[in-house]
Enzyme design. Structure first.
Site, short mmCIF file in Angstrom:
data_model
loop_
_atom_site.label_atom_id
_atom_site.label_comp_id
_atom_site.label_asym_id
_atom_site.label_seq_id
_atom_site.Cartn_x
_atom_site.Cartn_y
_atom_site.Cartn_z
N GLU A 1 67.12 38.95 78.85
CA GLU A 1 66.92 38.71 77.41
C GLU A 1 65.47 39.11 77.06
O GLU A 1 64.53 38.55 77.66
CB GLU A 1 67.17 37.24 77.10
CG GLU A 1 66.77 36.78 75.71
CD GLU A 1 67.46 37.56 74.60
OE1 GLU A 1 68.69 37.53 74.50
OE2 GLU A 1 66.74 38.24 73.83
N ASP B 1 73.78 41.93 69.30
CA ASP B 1 73.31 42.33 67.97
C ASP B 1 74.33 43.27 67.35
O ASP B 1 74.69 44.29 67.94
CB ASP B 1 71.95 43.03 68.08
CG ASP B 1 70.85 42.07 68.50
OD1 ASP B 1 70.91 40.89 68.09
OD2 ASP B 1 69.94 42.48 69.24
N THR C 1 77.67 29.32 71.65
CA THR C 1 76.28 29.79 71.68
C THR C 1 75.61 29.51 70.33
O THR C 1 76.27 29.25 69.33
CB THR C 1 76.21 31.30 71.97
OG1 THR C 1 76.63 32.02 70.80
CG2 THR C 1 77.05 31.70 73.16
C1 LIG Z 1 72.77 38.17 68.17
S1 LIG Z 1 71.85 37.60 69.54
C2 LIG Z 1 73.01 36.61 70.44
C3 LIG Z 1 72.36 35.79 71.51
C4 LIG Z 1 73.32 34.92 72.33
N1 LIG Z 1 74.22 35.71 73.15
C5 LIG Z 1 74.09 33.98 71.44
O1 LIG Z 1 75.31 34.19 71.26
O2 LIG Z 1 73.48 33.04 70.88
C6 LIG Z 1 71.77 39.07 70.57
C7 LIG Z 1 70.73 38.95 71.67
O3 LIG Z 1 70.78 40.09 72.48
C8 LIG Z 1 69.47 40.40 72.88
N2 LIG Z 1 69.42 41.81 73.27
C9 LIG Z 1 69.45 42.90 72.47
N3 LIG Z 1 69.38 44.02 73.19
C10 LIG Z 1 69.33 43.63 74.50
C11 LIG Z 1 69.24 44.32 75.73
N4 LIG Z 1 69.19 45.65 75.76
N5 LIG Z 1 69.19 43.60 76.87
C12 LIG Z 1 69.24 42.25 76.84
N6 LIG Z 1 69.33 41.55 75.70
C13 LIG Z 1 69.36 42.23 74.54
C14 LIG Z 1 68.63 40.08 71.66
O4 LIG Z 1 67.26 39.85 71.97
C15 LIG Z 1 69.31 38.83 71.14
O5 LIG Z 1 68.74 37.65 71.66
#
Ligand SMILES: C[S@@+](CC[C@H](N)C(=O)[O-])C[C@H]1O[C@@H](n2cnc3c(N)ncnc32)[C@H](O)[C@@H]1O
Length: 198
Positions: A55, A104, A178
């Protein structure tokens, strides 16, 4: 591969996660765990499993460390960074599960190329999962569910396991809500897609 408590140093070279915890029955990976409530809860339920996570969002990363500390978990290793970096350093067939929960959504057309699910990600997930292993994807954006189904359908390495509508409409029995999911920011109810590595 060096670790400091639950922290993985950014992997500069390939490494085998099974060596981080000899005796672990399986290794699971959560991509973009946000604040880590799902990752920490699954790790607490499954002490025999080594849970990896990546993350880049620093506040989320710190929140996950707090969950791990509170629960006294010693079966978690986290990378502060891009999950694709971590995946590129792992050996074939070393994972039993991958979670991609509410990535995202990038709903605007010109931003869709930023989505995590794209052919290279699907190919690397196929390389890393052992046969019979699974990838769980969830989103509350209808278009991202279609997008993901299309990309996995093009891969000969995965089978969508749904047999009835409730299989994608209802959260799996072992799911832990989540933080992002609870906000209901998308344009539909959560959709759950489970793909098996054939
Ligand atoms: C919309 S949030 C959802 C977070 C969590 N899975 C939840 O459901 O609460 C998407 C997360 O993916 C992370 N993220 C985006 N691109 C990523 C990558 N290439 N590798 C790891 N994490 C990533 C972002 O920082 C963000 O915290």
């Amino acid at each position: 591969m060096e670790t400091l408590g639950p922290l993985l140093t950014p992997p500069a070279a390939p490494f085998d996660p099974r060596e981080l915890r000899p005796g672990a029955s399986e290794v699971w990976l959560e991509a973009g765990f946000g604040a880590g409530e799902h990752l920490a809860a699954q790790a607490a339920r499954h002490p025999e499993v080594l849970s990896l996570g990546a993350e880049p969002f620093v506040n989320g990363f710190a929140a996950c460390l707090a969950h791990i500390d509170d629960a006294g978990l010693d079966n978690v290793r986290l990378l502060h960074g891009d999950v694709r970096e971590l995946m590129s350093r792992l050996p074939a067939a070393c994972l039993s599960r991958i979670y991609v929960l509410f990535p995202d959504p990038w709903p605007k057309t010109r931003h869709k190329k930023r989505r995590l699910i794209e052919p290279a990600f699907v190919a690397d997930a196929a390389r890393l999962l052992r046969p019979g292993g699974s990838l769980r994807f969830a989103t509350d954006w209808a278009d991202y569910a279609d997008w993901t189904l299309e990309r996995f359908a093009r891969s000969p390495d995965f089978r969508w396991t749904a047999e009835a509508a409730d299989d994608w409409r209802r959260p799996p029995a072992d799911h832990v809500t989540t933080r992002y999911e609870a906000k209901r920011l998308g344009d539909c109810a959560p959709i759950w897609l489970e793909f098996e590595r054939v």
